[in-house]
Each structure stands twice: as structure tokens, then as C-alpha cells.
Design an enzyme around this catalytic site. Structure first.
Site, short mmCIF file in Angstrom:
data_model
loop_
_atom_site.label_atom_id
_atom_site.label_comp_id
_atom_site.label_asym_id
_atom_site.label_seq_id
_atom_site.Cartn_x
_atom_site.Cartn_y
_atom_site.Cartn_z
N ASP A 129 0.81 -1.22 0.00
CA ASP A 129 0.00 0.00 0.00
C ASP A 129 0.84 1.27 0.00
OD1 ASP A 129 -2.88 -1.00 0.37
OD2 ASP A 129 -1.83 -2.07 1.97
N GLU A 137 0.39 9.65 1.02
CA GLU A 137 -0.20 10.71 1.84
C GLU A 137 -0.35 10.29 3.29
OE1 GLU A 137 -3.96 13.64 1.41
OE2 GLU A 137 -4.51 11.54 1.60
N ASP A 138 -0.62 9.01 3.52
CA ASP A 138 -0.93 8.55 4.87
C ASP A 138 0.23 8.60 5.84
OD1 ASP A 138 -3.69 7.97 4.58
OD2 ASP A 138 -3.20 6.12 3.52
N ARG A 148 1.18 -1.47 7.38
CA ARG A 148 1.70 -0.24 6.78
C ARG A 148 2.70 0.49 7.67
NH1 ARG A 148 -2.31 3.57 3.72
NH2 ARG A 148 -0.27 4.09 2.86
N ARG A 194 -8.32 3.81 11.68
CA ARG A 194 -6.88 3.95 11.47
C ARG A 194 -6.27 5.05 12.36
NH1 ARG A 194 -5.52 2.07 6.22
NH2 ARG A 194 -6.86 0.29 5.75
N HIS A 245 -11.41 6.91 5.70
CA HIS A 245 -10.66 8.10 6.11
C HIS A 245 -11.55 9.33 5.98
CE1 HIS A 245 -6.60 6.04 5.00
NE2 HIS A 245 -6.68 6.14 6.32
N CYS A 298 -4.71 10.37 -1.78
CA CYS A 298 -3.81 9.37 -1.14
C CYS A 298 -2.48 9.23 -1.86
CB CYS A 298 -4.45 7.97 -1.15
SG CYS A 298 -6.16 7.90 -0.65
#
Length: 253
Positions: free
Chosen positions: A60, A65-66, A85, A131, A161, A248
């Protein structure tokens, strides 16, 4: 105005990424083409784009962005809530040192993914999701306040999200869908309601007067065009299969 963007190429392992979309397995070769077009579109909007090589260890990781929140005054490395992740953050500080003197970190047991964070001027809306937990949100709020920013928490009920369902397009214009349409937290905005059958298009991104809109959502595209924005239609169908959207795929700053 944004000057820079950082993106990460999808790896062949992306077909094993986390998903709840039930849209089938991504086609890697098509994803590569779509990603290149996405990068070209960011450049068209006036950005210098740094393209990081794929990391096959993290399926992923193209959803870069995450793993960091980039503000004008500091960069904040997150701590992803998805266990698979967490390792993605290891390589990011070295990349960001070229751009930032001030780099902060979210520490366990706090978790946060920047897909849950929406910047509106000097205020950051932080979604509390599966998350992003309260500990992570509180750490983020404390860091932001250290640099003169404010934060508002938004409890999530349905979406993955925060920015899955709401996007700020500057000029007080806010794309909203689903659970956010009636939220009192967004009462002061000019709300552009995304129809339920185009809910995926609630994730658009503003870049220097342009708005990137996912391909295939004509009603949302038309409404945004009517507000006077330059619309750039971008096909991200293969990333949608992994619950990913336009925001993302890049860090914009």
C-alpha cells in the site's frame, strides 16, 4: 499555493494491498500508466514532483499521503493504524529532510494516517477512524498547536478516512458526501453535496486553482467546473480497487 509534491510508484505487490472495495484485483500495468498520468497532471498544475521508487515490501506504500502531514512550518511523520503499513514510515524522514528543518513524530500507542487530516488554512480537521485513534489525534493536535495551528476532531462512522468523504477546495468550498452532509462541524462552509451514486468523487484535490477529479463522475465534475475551477480529470480506477483516491497518492506542499 503548492510548489512541490512527493509520490511513490506502485509496486507489483500492490495487488496484495488492503481493500474492502470488492472491485477486483488491480491490474499493475494499468496502475503504472495511471500513476504516470497522475504525476503529469500534478506537473501541469505547476508542481515539482519527486517520484520515489516502489517498495515491494509494502503493497500500500503508493498511498504516500498517509505516512506524513506536511505543513508550511513542519513535517509530521504519522504512525499508520494498519499494522501492515507501519514500516512505510521508515524511509520518509530522509526524503523530507531535503525540504524541512522541523520534523516531528507520532508515537505508539497513538495511531494516525494523514488521509484522516484535512487542512483548511491554519486549522486541521482530524478524523477519528479505525486507522486514527484518539491518542494519535491528541498527539497531532499538540504538535500542530506548537507551530501555531489549530485542530478539530471529526468522529467517523462509515468511511475509511476523513478525506474519503470530504475535500476542501479552498475559497470556503467544501465537497461533502454521506455522513458529513449534515455535520455541524462543517456548517460554516459552502457545501457542495456529492450525490450518493458518485460518493467516490468526494475525494478530489485542489492544486493551485485546478481541481483533480476522478474519471467517470460527470455530475461532480460539472458542479466543480461551475464554481470556476480548472478541472483535471484523472483515471485512478486501479487505485480505487484498493480503497485509494486522488489525495492518497501524493504529499503536496
Amino acid at each position: 499555493m503548492f510548489k512541490n509534491a512527493i509520490v511513490k510508484k506502485p509496486g507489483e505487490s500492490m495487488i496484495y494491498g488492503i481493500t474492502t472495495a470488492n472491485l477486483g484485483q488491480p491490474v499493475y500495468e494499468l496502475a503504472i500508466k495511471q500513476h504516470k498520468n497522475y504525476v503529469d497532471t500534478l506537473k501541469k498544475c505547476g508542481l515539482e514532483v519527486e517520484v520515489l521508487e516502489a517498495d515491494e515490501n509494502y503493497p500500500d506504500s503508493c498511498f504516500i499521503e498517509d505516512v506524513a502531514l506536511l505543513t508550511k512550518r513542519c513535517a509530521i511523520i504519522t504512525n499508520p493504524g494498519a499494522e501492515s503499513r507501519k514500516g512505510e514510515i521508515k524511509s520518509i524522514p530522509d526524503v523530507l529532510k531535503k525540504y524541512y528543518e522541523n520534523i516531528e513524530y507520532i508515537k505508539s500507542p497513538g495511531t494516525i494516517e494523514a488521509g484522516d487530516i484535512m487542512m483548511v488554512g491554519d486549522t486541521f480537521y482530524i478524523g477519528l477512524s479505525n486507522r486514527t485513534n484518539l491518542d494519535g489525534a491528541n498527539q497531532m493536535k499538540e504538535i500542530l498547536r506548537k507551530y501555531g495551528y489549530d485542530a478539530v476532531f471529526v468522529p467517523l462512522k462509515e468511511v475509511l478516512h476523513l478525506k474519503t468523504g470530504v475535500s476542501y477546495l479552498e475559497n470556503n468550498n467544501l465537497l461533502v458526501s454521506g455522513e458529513f452532509i449534515e455535520s455541524p462541524l462543517f456548517e460554516g462552509f459552502n457545501k457542495i453535496i456529492v450525490p450518493q451514486d458518485e460518493a467516490y468523487a468526494a475525494n478530489c484535490i485542489w492544486v493551485n486553482g485546478h481541481v483533480l477529479v476522478p474519471e467517470g463522475f460527470s455530475k461532480t465534475k460539472e458542479v466543480i467546473e461551475n464554481l470556476g475551477y480548472i478541472v483535471e480529470v484523472v483515471d485512478v480506477s486501479e487505485f480505487r480497487k484498493l480503497d485509494g483516491g486522488l489525495s492518497c497518492l501524493s504529499l503536496r506542499f
